[in-house]
Design a protein around this motif. Sequence first.
Motif, mmCIF file in Angstrom:
data_model
loop_
_atom_site.group_PDB
_atom_site.id
_atom_site.type_symbol
_atom_site.label_atom_id
_atom_site.label_comp_id
_atom_site.label_asym_id
_atom_site.label_seq_id
_atom_site.Cartn_x
_atom_site.Cartn_y
_atom_site.Cartn_z
ATOM 1 N N PHE A 1 -4.993 3.023 3.500
ATOM 2 C CA PHE A 1 -4.846 1.590 3.719
ATOM 3 C C PHE A 1 -3.437 1.231 4.182
ATOM 4 O O PHE A 1 -3.249 0.252 4.907
ATOM 5 C CB PHE A 1 -5.220 0.808 2.457
ATOM 6 N N PHE A 2 -2.460 2.045 3.787
ATOM 7 C CA PHE A 2 -1.116 1.816 4.347
ATOM 8 C C PHE A 2 -1.124 2.062 5.843
ATOM 9 O O PHE A 2 -0.581 1.267 6.622
ATOM 10 C CB PHE A 2 -0.077 2.727 3.696
ATOM 11 N N PHE A 3 -1.754 3.166 6.259
ATOM 12 C CA PHE A 3 -1.765 3.481 7.690
ATOM 13 C C PHE A 3 -2.543 2.417 8.453
ATOM 14 O O PHE A 3 -2.137 2.004 9.551
ATOM 15 C CB PHE A 3 -2.398 4.857 7.913
ATOM 16 N N LEU A 4 -3.646 1.953 7.881
ATOM 17 C CA LEU A 4 -4.450 0.914 8.535
ATOM 18 C C LEU A 4 -3.654 -0.372 8.695
ATOM 19 O O LEU A 4 -3.609 -0.965 9.788
ATOM 20 C CB LEU A 4 -5.718 0.647 7.716
ATOM 21 N N THR A 5 -3.015 -0.823 7.625
ATOM 22 C CA THR A 5 -2.238 -2.062 7.710
ATOM 23 C C THR A 5 -0.947 -1.856 8.493
ATOM 24 O O THR A 5 -0.428 -2.798 9.099
ATOM 25 C CB THR A 5 -1.926 -2.599 6.302
ATOM 26 N N GLY A 6 -0.431 -0.619 8.496
ATOM 27 C CA GLY A 6 0.719 -0.326 9.339
ATOM 28 C C GLY A 6 0.354 -0.453 10.806
ATOM 29 O O GLY A 6 1.119 -1.000 11.610
ATOM 30 N N LEU A 7 -0.837 0.036 11.154
ATOM 31 C CA LEU A 7 -1.313 -0.127 12.528
ATOM 32 C C LEU A 7 -1.488 -1.605 12.865
ATOM 33 O O LEU A 7 -1.240 -2.028 13.995
ATOM 34 C CB LEU A 7 -2.639 0.608 12.717
ATOM 35 N N ARG A 8 -1.922 -2.387 11.886
ATOM 36 C CA ARG A 8 -2.078 -3.827 12.114
ATOM 37 C C ARG A 8 -0.727 -4.455 12.459
ATOM 38 O O ARG A 8 -0.621 -5.269 13.377
ATOM 39 C CB ARG A 8 -2.685 -4.485 10.873
ATOM 40 N N VAL A 9 0.317 -4.082 11.729
ATOM 41 C CA VAL A 9 1.648 -4.638 11.978
ATOM 42 C C VAL A 9 2.156 -4.232 13.358
ATOM 43 O O VAL A 9 2.623 -5.073 14.138
ATOM 44 C CB VAL A 9 2.635 -4.193 10.883
ATOM 45 N N ASN B 1 -14.853 -7.125 7.096
ATOM 46 C CA ASN B 1 -13.623 -7.496 7.796
ATOM 47 C C ASN B 1 -12.453 -7.622 6.830
ATOM 48 O O ASN B 1 -11.313 -7.287 7.189
ATOM 49 C CB ASN B 1 -13.825 -8.803 8.561
ATOM 50 N N ARG B 2 -12.711 -8.103 5.637
ATOM 51 C CA ARG B 2 -11.631 -8.190 4.645
ATOM 52 C C ARG B 2 -11.171 -6.793 4.241
ATOM 53 O O ARG B 2 -9.970 -6.535 4.109
ATOM 54 C CB ARG B 2 -12.100 -8.974 3.422
ATOM 55 N N ILE B 3 -12.128 -5.888 4.047
ATOM 56 C CA ILE B 3 -11.790 -4.526 3.634
ATOM 57 C C ILE B 3 -10.979 -3.814 4.715
ATOM 58 O O ILE B 3 -10.059 -3.036 4.413
ATOM 59 C CB ILE B 3 -13.071 -3.731 3.322
ATOM 60 N N THR B 4 -11.302 -4.087 5.970
ATOM 61 C CA THR B 4 -10.613 -3.434 7.092
ATOM 62 C C THR B 4 -9.495 -4.300 7.671
ATOM 63 O O THR B 4 -8.951 -3.980 8.726
ATOM 64 C CB THR B 4 -11.613 -3.083 8.201
ATOM 65 N N PHE B 5 -9.162 -5.389 6.984
ATOM 66 C CA PHE B 5 -8.046 -6.257 7.373
ATOM 67 C C PHE B 5 -8.169 -6.768 8.814
ATOM 68 O O PHE B 5 -7.171 -6.882 9.531
ATOM 69 C CB PHE B 5 -6.715 -5.529 7.166
ATOM 70 N N ASN B 6 -9.415 -7.055 9.210
ATOM 71 C CA ASN B 6 -9.729 -7.641 10.524
ATOM 72 C C ASN B 6 -9.357 -6.750 11.698
ATOM 73 O O ASN B 6 -9.320 -7.217 12.848
ATOM 74 C CB ASN B 6 -9.038 -9.004 10.697
ATOM 75 N N MET B 7 -9.122 -5.475 11.442
ATOM 76 C CA MET B 7 -8.701 -4.577 12.510
ATOM 77 C C MET B 7 -9.842 -4.177 13.430
ATOM 78 O O MET B 7 -9.612 -3.609 14.498
ATOM 79 C CB MET B 7 -8.046 -3.330 11.913
ATOM 80 N N PHE B 8 -11.088 -4.427 13.010
ATOM 81 C CA PHE B 8 -12.219 -4.052 13.841
ATOM 82 C C PHE B 8 -12.813 -5.235 14.597
ATOM 83 O O PHE B 8 -13.900 -5.109 15.171
ATOM 84 C CB PHE B 8 -13.291 -3.365 12.996
ATOM 85 N N GLY C 1 -2.776 11.044 9.365
ATOM 86 C CA GLY C 1 -3.113 9.734 9.925
ATOM 87 C C GLY C 1 -2.925 9.700 11.436
ATOM 88 O O GLY C 1 -3.777 9.167 12.162
ATOM 89 N N GLN C 2 -1.831 10.260 11.909
ATOM 90 C CA GLN C 2 -1.589 10.293 13.354
ATOM 91 C C GLN C 2 -2.673 11.082 14.077
ATOM 92 O O GLN C 2 -3.078 10.724 15.189
ATOM 93 C CB GLN C 2 -0.221 10.914 13.638
ATOM 94 N N TRP D 1 0.827 -1.205 0.000
ATOM 95 C CA TRP D 1 0.000 0.000 0.000
ATOM 96 C C TRP D 1 0.861 1.255 0.000
ATOM 97 O O TRP D 1 0.507 2.255 -0.647
ATOM 98 C CB TRP D 1 -0.929 -0.001 1.214
ATOM 99 N N LEU D 2 1.985 1.219 0.710
ATOM 100 C CA LEU D 2 2.893 2.369 0.726
ATOM 101 C C LEU D 2 3.452 2.626 -0.666
ATOM 102 O O LEU D 2 3.473 3.770 -1.144
ATOM 103 C CB LEU D 2 4.032 2.127 1.711
ATOM 104 N N ALA D 3 3.893 1.568 -1.329
ATOM 105 C CA ALA D 3 4.446 1.709 -2.680
ATOM 106 C C ALA D 3 3.401 2.288 -3.624
ATOM 107 O O ALA D 3 3.693 3.184 -4.430
ATOM 108 C CB ALA D 3 4.936 0.345 -3.183
#
Length: 282
Positions: free
Chosen positions: A76-84, A239-246, A207-208, A54-56
């Motif tokens: 979506f980079f920030f969302l998946t970054g938060l997931r990591v 859940n797929r769209i939000t990468f299970n973060m919710f 994002g922050q 997503w970052l790329a």
Amino acid sequence: MAPEMGAAMPPTQTVPDARPAVFHDPRLRSVEWRDLVPVHPSEVLAEPLLPAAWLAASLVMAGYGHYVLALGFSFFFFLTGLRVVHNAFHTALGMSRRSTDIVLWIMSFVMLGSMHAVQFNHLRHHKLKLGEGDVEGRSAEMPAWQALLFGPFFPVLLHVTALRHGNRKLRMTILGELLMSAVWIAMVLGFLHSSVLRYHLAAMLVGQCMTAFFAVWTVHHHCDRTHYLARTLHNRIKNRITFNMFLHIEHHLFPRVPTCHLPELSRRIDRVAPDLRSKIVF
């Protein structure tokens, strides 16, 4: 035996037992969760590649001047970054502690700020669970508009709290990550003359400032400490769209389970205690 309640608090921080009644619900004792903790090697590799992709994409779109598309990819980079980093907070990346620590340093550089400061407050959040002193969960009791206005102050509060209550090693780490971010910002604004990098810095600052709303308020608003601590999502597509973060009540109940395994954990909880999942995010 009751479910484990996450990683241990830093030795310098003493927090009273503030566990709500839901965590003593006898129905949860029958939920099998330990088999969901191990992370497959393919998942270890896939997890950091998710935000990298997503970052790329965001940088490429910004490079071509398509900033609206770039913003979508940055979200979506920030969302998946938060997931990591969230999995890293709970050592749920399937990596060694040293490697996990390096991940937090890298994400501090890319997302700005100190992820170790965020980790400190997140572990307090799991201990205090919206109680007094839970700095991370403060916006949960606010109306939505106030949580949005609180956004710019939220990262500052997290860093100040971690510096105030953390031990010397943590303070040095936080200051190191903040210095790294400051130097990086100065380079981009000073002499690198890259519109793409300037866009990325601006997107990360936004994002922050939005985390108090999107990462806290959305999953905890109108919840309580006695039963409904957090919200969740039932819809598989959402859940797929939000990468299970919710899937957040699931995470609070069994924080050692990595995000990639939360859907299965959610199904298991639903079989024994469906009422715990009655509050949804959207």
